[in-house]
Motif scaffolding. Structure first.
Motif, short mmCIF file in Angstrom:
data_model
loop_
_atom_site.label_atom_id
_atom_site.label_comp_id
_atom_site.label_asym_id
_atom_site.label_seq_id
_atom_site.Cartn_x
_atom_site.Cartn_y
_atom_site.Cartn_z
N ILE A 138 0.85 -1.18 0.00
CA ILE A 138 0.00 0.00 0.00
C ILE A 138 0.89 1.23 0.00
O ILE A 138 1.76 1.38 0.86
CB ILE A 138 -0.93 0.05 1.24
CG1 ILE A 138 -1.79 -1.22 1.33
CG2 ILE A 138 -1.81 1.29 1.19
CD1 ILE A 138 -2.62 -1.30 2.60
N ALA A 139 0.67 2.13 -0.96
CA ALA A 139 1.35 3.43 -0.95
C ALA A 139 0.49 4.41 -0.16
O ALA A 139 -0.70 4.57 -0.43
CB ALA A 139 1.56 3.92 -2.37
N MET A 140 1.10 5.05 0.83
CA MET A 140 0.43 6.08 1.62
C MET A 140 1.00 7.43 1.17
O MET A 140 2.11 7.81 1.53
CB MET A 140 0.69 5.85 3.11
CG MET A 140 0.00 6.83 4.03
SD MET A 140 0.00 6.31 5.78
CE MET A 140 1.75 6.38 6.17
N VAL A 141 0.23 8.14 0.34
CA VAL A 141 0.74 9.29 -0.40
C VAL A 141 0.21 10.59 0.19
O VAL A 141 -0.99 10.76 0.36
CB VAL A 141 0.36 9.20 -1.88
CG1 VAL A 141 0.84 10.43 -2.64
CG2 VAL A 141 0.95 7.94 -2.51
N THR A 227 -4.94 4.26 6.37
CA THR A 227 -4.04 3.33 5.69
C THR A 227 -3.79 2.09 6.52
O THR A 227 -3.86 0.95 6.02
CB THR A 227 -2.70 4.02 5.38
OG1 THR A 227 -2.93 5.17 4.56
CG2 THR A 227 -1.75 3.07 4.65
N TYR A 228 -3.53 2.27 7.81
CA TYR A 228 -3.21 1.11 8.64
C TYR A 228 -4.45 0.28 8.98
O TYR A 228 -4.34 -0.94 9.17
CB TYR A 228 -2.46 1.55 9.90
CG TYR A 228 -1.02 1.88 9.58
CD1 TYR A 228 -0.08 0.88 9.42
CD2 TYR A 228 -0.63 3.20 9.37
CE1 TYR A 228 1.23 1.17 9.08
CE2 TYR A 228 0.68 3.51 9.03
CZ TYR A 228 1.60 2.49 8.89
OH TYR A 228 2.90 2.78 8.54
N ALA A 229 -5.62 0.90 8.99
CA ALA A 229 -6.85 0.12 9.15
C ALA A 229 -7.07 -0.77 7.93
O ALA A 229 -7.46 -1.95 8.06
CB ALA A 229 -8.05 1.05 9.36
N LEU A 230 -6.80 -0.23 6.75
CA LEU A 230 -6.91 -1.01 5.52
C LEU A 230 -5.88 -2.13 5.50
O LEU A 230 -6.18 -3.28 5.15
CB LEU A 230 -6.72 -0.09 4.31
CG LEU A 230 -6.84 -0.71 2.93
CD1 LEU A 230 -8.20 -1.34 2.70
CD2 LEU A 230 -6.55 0.36 1.86
N ALA A 231 -4.65 -1.82 5.91
CA ALA A 231 -3.59 -2.82 5.95
C ALA A 231 -3.94 -3.94 6.92
O ALA A 231 -3.72 -5.13 6.64
CB ALA A 231 -2.27 -2.17 6.34
N ALA A 232 -4.51 -3.59 8.07
CA ALA A 232 -4.87 -4.60 9.07
C ALA A 232 -5.98 -5.51 8.55
O ALA A 232 -5.97 -6.73 8.80
CB ALA A 232 -5.32 -3.91 10.36
N LYS A 233 -6.92 -4.95 7.81
CA LYS A 233 -8.00 -5.76 7.25
C LYS A 233 -7.45 -6.76 6.24
O LYS A 233 -7.84 -7.94 6.22
CB LYS A 233 -9.03 -4.84 6.59
CG LYS A 233 -10.29 -5.55 6.13
CD LYS A 233 -11.35 -4.56 5.68
CE LYS A 233 -12.67 -5.27 5.35
NZ LYS A 233 -13.73 -4.30 4.97
#
Length: 307
Positions: A138-141, A227-233
């Motif tokens: 995931i790119a966090m831009v 971003t980190y909520a998406l990554a955790a999912k």
């Protein structure tokens, strides 16, 4: 009697680069998520070879760590990345590195071979490696994602952007048809891609979302949490299922011509470098980092945008 071919002539080039940091990429892991942070904030995370090889090593580290399920790529400071390093003291274009691919060292090669060999290694080759690694990325831009910065975001599987982010590939002003990892007509509709390149204007995050380049756009102060909520999912899904899903979708893109088209455009890109050098004596058409930044600020001011 044999006659030496012209490509037997080698060139001596001095490496005058001076690094401002020994850690151009920071690496942390928490809760199954590896975070890779580009760490040249004083130069808006411009990518020199030092950073590129550090990113490659950090991604390898994340792939090798069975505790890591998802990888997040971000940038320190005001911007995600201002693109390739074309003017900082750390511009290490003439420094040899231990290479990741089976291309020879570029630093002593003449003519167009010089950049062609280098960019097969550090740009096209590296980006393809990173796109194909088996773990979700995931790119966090935030802020600027310009030219070479696009390549770093585009190789990631998902992009989450802050509402102050913008995307831009202004290299047509150098006479070059877009960056080396030429994914433009796959990241957006071809007609939109033409406007994006031919005008070289900034595309705000909201527009990038509309054209399908970005997954989510959120307020700046919510970027990290989102971003980190998406990554955790994603991290809760089975590792092999994620890897196979990524392979499947990448394969469909390649069947649609992404890889072969990119090879062709890479050749045109390097024709442009050589053409520039023949006409002006400079591979970048007379532009360095300061000139490009000045042109960007002038264009933004004319459009009433913040520089």
């Amino acid at each position: 009697m044999s006659v030496p071919s012209s490509d037997s002539e080698f060139v001596t080039r001095a490496d005058a680069s001076v690094y401002e940091t020994e850690q151009p990429v920071l690496y942390t892991v928490a809760d199954g998520i590896a975070t890779l942070t580009m760490n040249r904030p004083g130069f808006n995370n411009a990518q020199n070879s030092q950073m590129t090889y550090a990113l490659d090593a950090a991604l390898r580290r994340a792939v090798d760590d069975d505790a890591v399920k998802v990888i997040v790529l971000c940038g320190a400071g005001k911007h995600f990345s201002a693109g390739h390093d074309i003017g900082t003291p750390g511009r290490d274009i003439n420094k040899p590195f231990e290479r990741a691919h089976l291309w020879w060292d570029h630093t002593n090669k003449p003519g167009g071979e010089y950049l062609y060999a280098r960019e097969q290694e550090v740009y096209l080759g590296m980006c393809r490696r990173w796109r194909e690694l088996p773990k979700p990325t995931i790119a966090m831009v935030h802020g600027a994602c310009i030219a070479g910065g696009l390549m770093l975001a585009w190789v990631c599987d998902l992009i989450v952007a802050s509402d102050d982010a913008f995307f831009q590939d202004p290299v047509v002003r150098m006479g070059i048809p877009g960056v080396e990892y030429f994914a433009h007509p796959y990241e957006m509709n071809p007609r939109i891609a033409k406007e994006f390149l031919m005008c070289g204007d900034r595309m705000p995050a909201s527009r990038a979302y509309e054209v399908g380049m970005v997954n989510r756009v959120v307020p700046r102060d919510e970027l990290q949490a989102t971003t980190y909520a998406l990554a955790a999912k994603i991290a809760a899904q089975p590792r092999m299922g994620l890897a196979l899903t990524k392979q499947a979708i990448n394969h469909v893109e390649d069947l649609a011509g992404k890889r072969t088209a990119m090879d062709a455009v890479f050749a045109w890109h390097h024709f442009a470098h050589v053409h520039n050098e023949l006409l002006s004596g400079d591979k970048l058409g007379g532009y360095d980092a300061k000139a490009m930044a000045k042109a960007n600020k002038q264009a933004a001011a004319s459009e009433g945008e913040s520089a």
